[in-house]
Design a protein around this motif. Structure first.
Motif, mmCIF file in Angstrom:
data_model
loop_
_atom_site.group_PDB
_atom_site.id
_atom_site.type_symbol
_atom_site.label_atom_id
_atom_site.label_comp_id
_atom_site.label_asym_id
_atom_site.label_seq_id
_atom_site.Cartn_x
_atom_site.Cartn_y
_atom_site.Cartn_z
ATOM 1 N N LEU A 171 42.214 49.081 42.476
ATOM 2 C CA LEU A 171 42.116 48.032 41.455
ATOM 3 C C LEU A 171 43.370 47.161 41.446
ATOM 4 C CD1 LEU A 171 40.523 50.132 38.558
ATOM 5 C CD2 LEU A 171 39.398 48.313 39.865
ATOM 6 N N ASP A 173 45.382 46.553 43.941
ATOM 7 C CA ASP A 173 45.325 45.686 45.131
ATOM 8 C C ASP A 173 44.397 44.494 44.911
ATOM 9 O OD1 ASP A 173 47.108 47.170 46.622
ATOM 10 O OD2 ASP A 173 45.578 48.235 47.763
ATOM 11 N N LEU A 174 43.269 44.729 44.253
ATOM 12 C CA LEU A 174 42.339 43.624 44.011
ATOM 13 C C LEU A 174 42.891 42.610 43.025
ATOM 14 C CD1 LEU A 174 38.733 45.097 43.876
ATOM 15 C CD2 LEU A 174 39.796 43.711 45.669
ATOM 16 N N SER A 177 45.367 40.606 45.159
ATOM 17 C CA SER A 177 44.688 39.726 46.126
ATOM 18 C C SER A 177 43.961 38.590 45.420
ATOM 19 C CB SER A 177 43.688 40.526 46.968
ATOM 20 O OG SER A 177 44.359 41.429 47.806
#
Lengths: 209, 209
Positions: A171, A173-174, A177
């Protein structure tokens, strides 16, 4: 790109330039060169920018610029370090206010830092290359921010603030990003990054009402 | 960056270079120059790259390169056009297979196109600048892809495949932005983009089991 104060905390390259003198005049000149480099790297990239362009923009001699920053990479370090001192208290603020409001506060603050965000976006895209001068910086930035965000998301979940039960690192990382892409879109056509981040965070993390 | 086949469908700049000769040899030489330019622009950016570097990489004279591409911007157009012909049948495939599997299929295909994805990432970050040569291309790309994705998401929802009831355009924008950031992360440290996109799409669009 994305949550600069947090993203760039503690990710200063080890060979970063150090202040050279105790005099205010020298510090002001250095700050002026760093500001100019932010715009030049944010337009031409780090690879496409040059100390010569920066000197020209400031109406200084190349020798003067090189007195403060002997190499282009020493100037890159100072440019990337700009946010280094700021906002190291993210975990404390997130514990108090929650992860989502704390991230959104940074997105809002970045609205006033357009050229700095653009510079980070371009240099990050360049620095995906393993041979790029900022590649180690980019790897360390991802590592540090993922760690901070994952711990904060896990903590919010333990407090009952978030319903999402996916892996906190995935989560985190998302969030990172998505933020990168949202800021690129904002830089392109002014699509509201705060609204986009709010929808992203709500969809992924599912805050309790 | 992100779903190239779809992203770059129908977004060719109007001043794009046109094939100059009917001979296969000329077409092969053009293709060779475009492939080299993809790597050079993906390393140095469009701003930092030069026709001279491309000529050197191919062991050609600058005159030969300029015979095929008289200006750097004509070569940029050809580079951005590379995916133009591909995958214009996205809406039909998505109607059959669903939006999420159709996007994931493109993410998987892009795994084999690393340098092309890197070039799109760097040129897009540069092209956020209103004065950049590819700015109009980037605006049009966002417009076209958002439109296609929003319509497909709305269609999937009408078919009962997706539960998310947010604005389809806002969801489409987040898919595009998240994809951009996910591909930059993949280029940096090989974080699995298919897993990341699956988690993003599931969280945002909530497919029915």
């Amino acid at each position: 790109m994305h949550g600069i104060e947090v993203f760039y905390a503690r990710v200063m390259p080890s060979d970063a330039a150090h202040p050279r003198g105790p005099y205010a005049k020298s510090a002001a000149r250095r700050a002026e060169i760093v500001a100019s480099a932010t715009v030049v790297f944010g337009t031409h990239g780090y690879r496409g920018g040059s100390l010569r362009q920066i000197a020209k923009q400031l109406d200084l001699s190349l020798t003067t610029v090189m007195h403060h920053f002997p190499t282009k990479v020493s100037l890159l370090a100072a440019v990337l370090e700009q946010e280094d001192a700021a906002d190291t208290d993210f975990p404390a603020r997130a514990a108090r206010d929650g992860f989502i409001p704390s991230v959104l506060a940074i997105v809002e603050r970045n609205l006033a830092r357009r050229e700095l965000v653009r510079m980070f976006s371009i240099v990050s895209a360049e620095a995906t290359h393993p041979e790029h001068e900022a590649h180690a910086w980019l790897l360390e930035r991802y590592r540090a921010v993922t760690e901070t965000y994952a711990a904060t998301i896990a903590d919010d979940r333990a407090r009952g603030r978030l319903e999402a039960d996916d892996d906190p690192r995935a989560l985190a990382d998302l969030v990172i990003s998505g933020w990168e892409g949202i800021q690129i879109r904002w830089l392109t056509d002014d699509t509201d990054p705060v609204a986009a981040m709010r929808l992203l965070l709500t969809g992924l993390l599912r805050p309790r009402a």
